[in-house]
Design a protein around this motif. Structure first.
Motif, PDB file in Angstrom:
ATOM      1  N   ILE A  65       0.852  -1.241   0.040  1.00  0.00           N
ATOM      2  CA  ILE A  65      -0.054  -0.016   0.019  1.00  0.00           C
ATOM      3  C   ILE A  65       0.926   1.129   0.039  1.00  0.00           C
ATOM      4  O   ILE A  65       1.844   1.246   0.957  1.00  0.00           O
ATOM      5  CB  ILE A  65      -0.955   0.047   1.268  1.00  0.00           C
ATOM      6  CG1 ILE A  65      -1.864  -1.315   1.304  1.00  0.00           C
ATOM      7  CG2 ILE A  65      -1.715   1.184   1.437  1.00  0.00           C
ATOM      8  CD1 ILE A  65      -2.295  -1.581   2.386  1.00  0.00           C
ATOM      9  N   VAL A  66       0.442   2.190  -0.706  1.00  0.00           N
ATOM     10  CA  VAL A  66       1.095   3.635  -0.641  1.00  0.00           C
ATOM     11  C   VAL A  66       0.471   4.422   0.111  1.00  0.00           C
ATOM     12  O   VAL A  66      -0.788   4.544   0.114  1.00  0.00           O
ATOM     13  CB  VAL A  66       1.154   4.107  -2.031  1.00  0.00           C
ATOM     14  CG1 VAL A  66       1.773   5.620  -1.958  1.00  0.00           C
ATOM     15  CG2 VAL A  66       1.815   3.437  -2.985  1.00  0.00           C
ATOM     16  N   VAL A  67       1.143   4.752   1.263  1.00  0.00           N
ATOM     17  CA  VAL A  67       0.577   5.602   2.545  1.00  0.00           C
ATOM     18  C   VAL A  67       1.031   6.993   2.440  1.00  0.00           C
ATOM     19  O   VAL A  67       2.227   7.252   2.480  1.00  0.00           O
ATOM     20  CB  VAL A  67       0.660   4.986   3.907  1.00  0.00           C
ATOM     21  CG1 VAL A  67       0.170   5.848   4.972  1.00  0.00           C
ATOM     22  CG2 VAL A  67      -0.020   3.838   3.784  1.00  0.00           C
ATOM     23  N   VAL A  68       0.497   8.002   2.039  1.00  0.00           N
ATOM     24  CA  VAL A  68       0.707   9.360   1.838  1.00  0.00           C
ATOM     25  C   VAL A  68       0.251  10.277   3.170  1.00  0.00           C
ATOM     26  O   VAL A  68      -1.001  10.086   3.565  1.00  0.00           O
ATOM     27  CB  VAL A  68       0.048  10.203   0.745  1.00  0.00           C
ATOM     28  CG1 VAL A  68       0.500  11.527   0.625  1.00  0.00           C
ATOM     29  CG2 VAL A  68       0.089   9.403  -0.597  1.00  0.00           C
ATOM     30  N   ARG A  69       1.282  10.429   3.800  1.00  0.00           N
ATOM     31  CA  ARG A  69       1.150  10.957   5.382  1.00  0.00           C
ATOM     32  C   ARG A  69       1.830  11.947   5.806  1.00  0.00           C
ATOM     33  O   ARG A  69       3.197  12.036   4.917  1.00  0.00           O
ATOM     34  CB  ARG A  69       1.098   9.754   6.450  1.00  0.00           C
ATOM     35  CG  ARG A  69       2.349   9.217   6.561  1.00  0.00           C
ATOM     36  CD  ARG A  69       2.483   8.005   7.602  1.00  0.00           C
ATOM     37  NE  ARG A  69       3.932   7.835   7.800  1.00  0.00           N
ATOM     38  CZ  ARG A  69       4.393   7.970   9.003  1.00  0.00           C
ATOM     39  NH1 ARG A  69       3.840   8.903   9.871  1.00  0.00           N
ATOM     40  NH2 ARG A  69       5.763   7.454   9.158  1.00  0.00           N
ATOM     41  N   ASP A  70       1.759  12.623   6.953  1.00  0.00           N
ATOM     42  CA  ASP A  70       2.575  13.837   7.243  1.00  0.00           C
ATOM     43  C   ASP A  70       3.476  13.071   8.485  1.00  0.00           C
ATOM     44  O   ASP A  70       3.104  12.587   9.552  1.00  0.00           O
ATOM     45  CB  ASP A  70       1.701  14.637   7.788  1.00  0.00           C
ATOM     46  CG  ASP A  70       2.778  16.149   8.404  1.00  0.00           C
ATOM     47  OD1 ASP A  70       3.633  16.037   8.706  1.00  0.00           O
ATOM     48  OD2 ASP A  70       2.245  17.183   7.636  1.00  0.00           O
ATOM     49  N   THR A  71       4.711  13.065   8.166  1.00  0.00           N
ATOM     50  CA  THR A  71       5.486  12.500   9.012  1.00  0.00           C
ATOM     51  C   THR A  71       5.813  13.219  10.396  1.00  0.00           C
ATOM     52  O   THR A  71       6.545  12.658  11.318  1.00  0.00           O
ATOM     53  CB  THR A  71       7.025  12.144   8.345  1.00  0.00           C
ATOM     54  OG1 THR A  71       7.496  13.480   8.084  1.00  0.00           O
ATOM     55  CG2 THR A  71       6.776  11.171   7.366  1.00  0.00           C
ATOM     56  N   VAL A  72       5.208  14.366  10.331  1.00  0.00           N
ATOM     57  CA  VAL A  72       5.307  15.216  11.593  1.00  0.00           C
ATOM     58  C   VAL A  72       4.177  15.075  12.405  1.00  0.00           C
ATOM     59  O   VAL A  72       4.040  14.873  13.696  1.00  0.00           O
ATOM     60  CB  VAL A  72       5.669  16.723  11.193  1.00  0.00           C
ATOM     61  CG1 VAL A  72       5.507  17.637  12.556  1.00  0.00           C
ATOM     62  CG2 VAL A  72       6.812  16.923  10.493  1.00  0.00           C
ATOM     63  N   THR A  73       2.859  15.301  11.729  1.00  0.00           N
ATOM     64  CA  THR A  73       1.565  15.295  12.395  1.00  0.00           C
ATOM     65  C   THR A  73       1.211  13.766  12.644  1.00  0.00           C
ATOM     66  O   THR A  73      -0.122  13.623  13.207  1.00  0.00           O
ATOM     67  CB  THR A  73       0.679  16.104  11.809  1.00  0.00           C
ATOM     68  OG1 THR A  73       0.317  15.575  10.476  1.00  0.00           O
ATOM     69  CG2 THR A  73       1.154  17.680  11.916  1.00  0.00           C
ATOM     70  N   HIS A  74       1.635  12.956  11.718  1.00  0.00           N
ATOM     71  CA  HIS A  74       0.959  11.595  11.547  1.00  0.00           C
ATOM     72  C   HIS A  74      -0.542  11.654  10.975  1.00  0.00           C
ATOM     73  O   HIS A  74      -1.040  10.562  10.780  1.00  0.00           O
ATOM     74  CB  HIS A  74       1.021  10.925  12.854  1.00  0.00           C
ATOM     75  CG  HIS A  74       2.338  10.589  13.545  1.00  0.00           C
ATOM     76  ND1 HIS A  74       3.493  10.064  12.758  1.00  0.00           N
ATOM     77  CD2 HIS A  74       2.754  11.113  14.731  1.00  0.00           C
ATOM     78  CE1 HIS A  74       4.500  10.023  13.443  1.00  0.00           C
ATOM     79  NE2 HIS A  74       4.150  10.622  14.845  1.00  0.00           N
TER      80      HIS A  74
END
Ligand SMILES: [Zn+2]
Lengths: 90, 183
Positions: A65-74
């Motif tokens: 799965i490709v997960v597009v997320r914010d590594t700061v806010t999760h």
């Protein structure tokens, strides 16, 4: 933290294994040349913020799965099957 | 002559009982994984229906006929339980006999969901996981298949080599839930 698998729905993070940046999906063409390949093999952006990653639904359905997320806010913005298949599979 | 006796995966380990909860080994008959070839999912579903009276279940679902059950078992993967697979299925899917590969048990009783919730991150509420629903998930860190077979009953499957671990983890969870209930 929960990740929405396109096949299984929202699932606990523990069911997944994270591979890291979804770099493998941007593999240069065989004849792309040294500069493109050098960049692909060695250079990493490692952004603090929005990032596309590959996650493996290891103890779930076994989809990548490709997960597009914010590594700061999760915050997770988007999840989709890594092979681009829109059919959830049987 | 040596006489070989087949032992079930949970022989000597189950049944277990604690409080109102029981864990009992289940014999599902022959188990065959069906992995449809690319573009063959619909054809496999037709063949399965013709041969065994079952539709291929969608993600998270099971389908049943009189003598067979089809359990969604992962992406593009279904487990046929009960009969030997009809030869016609092989034209559309890779068939693998997994009969001896899985330890299968049913957890039943008023506290079944509470026991299972100690071992898996699945959302087991009936509104999200009704009777007939199935999932692949982890159960005490083991790769497992979990199916709700009744309002207060779940079938769990783990690799046969983990049968003893399954019994141990279930025993601990069942005892823990039972202890809280009688307090
Ligand atoms: Zn999944």
């Amino acid at each position: 933290m929960r990740i929405t698998c396109p096949i299984c729905g929202a699932r606990d993070r523990r069911e997944f294994t994270v591979k890291g940046a979804a770099l493998a999906l941007e593999r240069p063409a065989r004849d792309a040349g040294d500069v493109a390949w050098d960049d692909y093999l060695h250079n990493r952006d490692n952004p603090a913020g929005r990032s596309a990653e590959l996650w493996y639904h290891e103890t779930g359905c076994a989809a990548w799965i490709v997960v597009v997320r914010d590594t700061v806010t999760h915050e997770v913005f988007e999840t989709r099957l890594a092979d681009g298949d829109t059919e959830a599979g049987s | 002559m040596t006489e070989l006796l087949a032992k079930t995966p949970c022989a000597g380990l189950l049944p277990l009982r604690a409080g109102t909860t029981t864990l009992t080994e289940v014999d599902l008959g022959q188990l065959t994984s069906l992995a449809p070839y690319r573009g063959q999912a619909a054809a496999l579903s037709d063949a399965l229906h013709a041969a065994h009276g079952l539709a291929v279940p969608g993600p998270g679902q099971t389908t049943e006929s009189d003598d067979a059950e089809a359990i969604w078992f992962g992406r593009a993967l279904v487990l046929l339980a009960g009969p030997a697979p009809d030869a016609s299925l092989a034209a559309h899917a890779a068939l693998t006999d997994q009969s001896d590969a899985w330890a299968v048990a049913e957890l039943a009783g008023d506290d079944a969901a509470a026991v299972l919730a100690r071992l898996t991150p699945l959302d087991l509420r009936a509104s999200r996981f009704p009777v007939g629903a199935t999932a692949r998930s982890e159960l005490a860190h083991m790769a497992a298949s979990v199916t709700r077979t009744g309002e207060q009953a779940f079938r769990v499957m783990v690799f046969r080599a983990f049968a003893q671990t399954l019994a141990h983890e279930m025993r601990t969870a069942m005892d823990g839930v039972a202890a809280r209930r009688t307090r």
